[in-house]
Enzyme design. Sequence first.
Site, PDB file in Angstrom:
ATOM      1  N   GLY A  31       0.914   9.410 -39.412  1.00 41.08           N
ATOM      2  CA  GLY A  31       1.143  10.299 -40.557  1.00 41.08           C
ATOM      3  C   GLY A  31       0.736  11.728 -40.309  1.00 41.08           C
ATOM      4  O   GLY A  31       0.480  12.142 -39.176  1.00 41.08           O
ATOM      5  N   TYR A  32       0.662  12.490 -41.404  1.00 38.39           N
ATOM      6  CA  TYR A  32       0.501  13.944 -41.382  1.00 38.39           C
ATOM      7  C   TYR A  32       1.554  14.527 -40.432  1.00 38.39           C
ATOM      8  O   TYR A  32       1.262  15.144 -39.414  1.00 38.39           O
ATOM      9  CB  TYR A  32      -0.923  14.380 -41.011  1.00 38.39           C
ATOM     10  CG  TYR A  32      -1.199  15.739 -41.594  1.00 38.39           C
ATOM     11  CD1 TYR A  32      -1.387  15.903 -42.959  1.00 38.39           C
ATOM     12  CD2 TYR A  32      -1.210  16.878 -40.812  1.00 38.39           C
ATOM     13  CE1 TYR A  32      -1.569  17.154 -43.527  1.00 38.39           C
ATOM     14  CE2 TYR A  32      -1.389  18.134 -41.361  1.00 38.39           C
ATOM     15  CZ  TYR A  32      -1.572  18.257 -42.720  1.00 38.39           C
ATOM     16  OH  TYR A  32      -1.748  19.507 -43.270  1.00 38.39           O
ATOM     17  N   HIS A  37       6.816  14.812 -34.641  1.00 34.11           N
ATOM     18  CA  HIS A  37       7.247  13.491 -35.130  1.00 34.11           C
ATOM     19  C   HIS A  37       8.729  13.519 -35.482  1.00 34.11           C
ATOM     20  O   HIS A  37       9.467  12.570 -35.204  1.00 34.11           O
ATOM     21  CB  HIS A  37       6.485  13.097 -36.402  1.00 34.11           C
ATOM     22  CG  HIS A  37       5.009  12.910 -36.219  1.00 34.11           C
ATOM     23  ND1 HIS A  37       4.073  13.758 -36.742  1.00 34.11           N
ATOM     24  CD2 HIS A  37       4.319  11.941 -35.567  1.00 34.11           C
ATOM     25  CE1 HIS A  37       2.861  13.323 -36.434  1.00 34.11           C
ATOM     26  NE2 HIS A  37       2.981  12.228 -35.720  1.00 34.11           N
ATOM     27  N   GLN A  61      -8.318   1.871 -33.285  1.00 37.75           N
ATOM     28  CA  GLN A  61      -8.130   2.693 -32.083  1.00 37.75           C
ATOM     29  C   GLN A  61      -9.031   3.926 -32.090  1.00 37.75           C
ATOM     30  O   GLN A  61      -8.983   4.746 -31.170  1.00 37.75           O
ATOM     31  CB  GLN A  61      -6.663   3.095 -31.910  1.00 37.75           C
ATOM     32  CG  GLN A  61      -6.146   4.181 -32.850  1.00 37.75           C
ATOM     33  CD  GLN A  61      -4.660   4.423 -32.691  1.00 37.75           C
ATOM     34  OE1 GLN A  61      -3.835   3.552 -32.980  1.00 37.75           O
ATOM     35  NE2 GLN A  61      -4.292   5.602 -32.204  1.00 37.75           N
TER      36      GLN A  61
HETATM   37  O1  PAF Z   1       0.346   8.112 -31.421  1.00 38.91           O
HETATM   38  C1  PAF Z   1      -0.019   7.629 -32.514  1.00 38.91           C
HETATM   39  O2  PAF Z   1       0.129   8.253 -33.573  1.00 38.91           O
HETATM   40  C2  PAF Z   1      -0.707   6.263 -32.543  1.00 38.91           C
HETATM   41  O3  PAF Z   1      -1.504   6.076 -31.439  1.00 38.91           O
HETATM   42  C3  PAF Z   1       0.284   5.094 -32.727  1.00 38.91           C
HETATM   43  C4  PAF Z   1       1.230   4.973 -31.548  1.00 38.91           C
HETATM   44  C5  PAF Z   1       1.070   5.277 -34.011  1.00 38.91           C
HETATM   45  C6  PAF Z   1      -0.502   3.771 -32.821  1.00 38.91           C
HETATM   46  O4  PAF Z   1      -1.398   3.785 -33.886  1.00 38.91           O
END
Ligand code: PAF
Length: 289
Positions: A31-32, A37, A61
């Site tokens: 997000g954000y 993206h 993570q």
């Molecule tokens: O790159 C990211 O935003 C994250 O590491 C992902 C691939 C969405 C996994 O949480």
Amino acid sequence: MIIAHTIEDVRTRVKQARAEGKRIGFVPTMGYLHDGHLSLVEISKQQSDFQVMSIFVNRIQFNDKKDFESYPREHERDFALAKSAGVHLMFLPEEEEMYCNQHTFVEMESLTEHLCGATRPGHFRGVCTVVSKLFNIVQPDVAVFGRKDIQQAIIIEKMVKDLNFPLRIIIAPTIREEGGLAMSSRNKHLSPSERIRALSIYRGLLAAKSLIESGNRDVRTIIAAAQSNIESSRPEKIDYIELVSYETLAPINIMNQRAILAIAAFFGTTRLIDNMLIEKNGEHYSCVL
Ligand code: PAF
């Protein structure tokens, strides 16, 4: 744009799209959203007909609790951007459903030992686990990841191969702000002066590019050129500046293969990463930022 909160809802919608003969494209995010993206969605649209995006700030993570808690979240803004980019289905998993008494995790050897894997313990275990789950839920034909997170993209490509996921990974170019700062949701945390200082990462990469493309093959000299640029802007900390093999992600001493110059540094409390791809064409090297 449909917004789905449950795994069952996503599965039903994707099944329906597939029954209509559509190929499924997937862009997982936390997000954000920014133009980086949205560029992933553009690339996905060239390869598929039904665009799925997920937004999930994946707690497992993050090796730093504060980083997880302060990760920017703004769903309404994200929905508007995703919709205008052409996303058909937005998946917003609930943490309780994603990690309901989870005992299984995906761990990769070797490629995760270097760069961010060395400085962020457990990070790639969290990434591989959530991405595997998302792939199993969405079952896309293609999934697109940004080259800014090159170690992540390479690890996911390898995981897909190792675990026989039936999909294709596309690695998309880094999108930069004016001045060269790689777009990242974390840039939001930079103060105006930190943002100016952070441009030294890009300048460091450009200095290395100029050395490599003019024939310098000495890794220490190349790293030193990037480092002196970054150090001159007084980063709070440099996690790493490393020149690594594209194949193994292990550091190399001499330029003799396709490689990556990768950087992670803190400006204020914000950890930024960036990299440059070093392509080998015969005896000639060209650098892609
Ligand atoms: O790159 C990211 O935003 C994250 O590491 C992902 C691939 C969405 C996994 O949480």
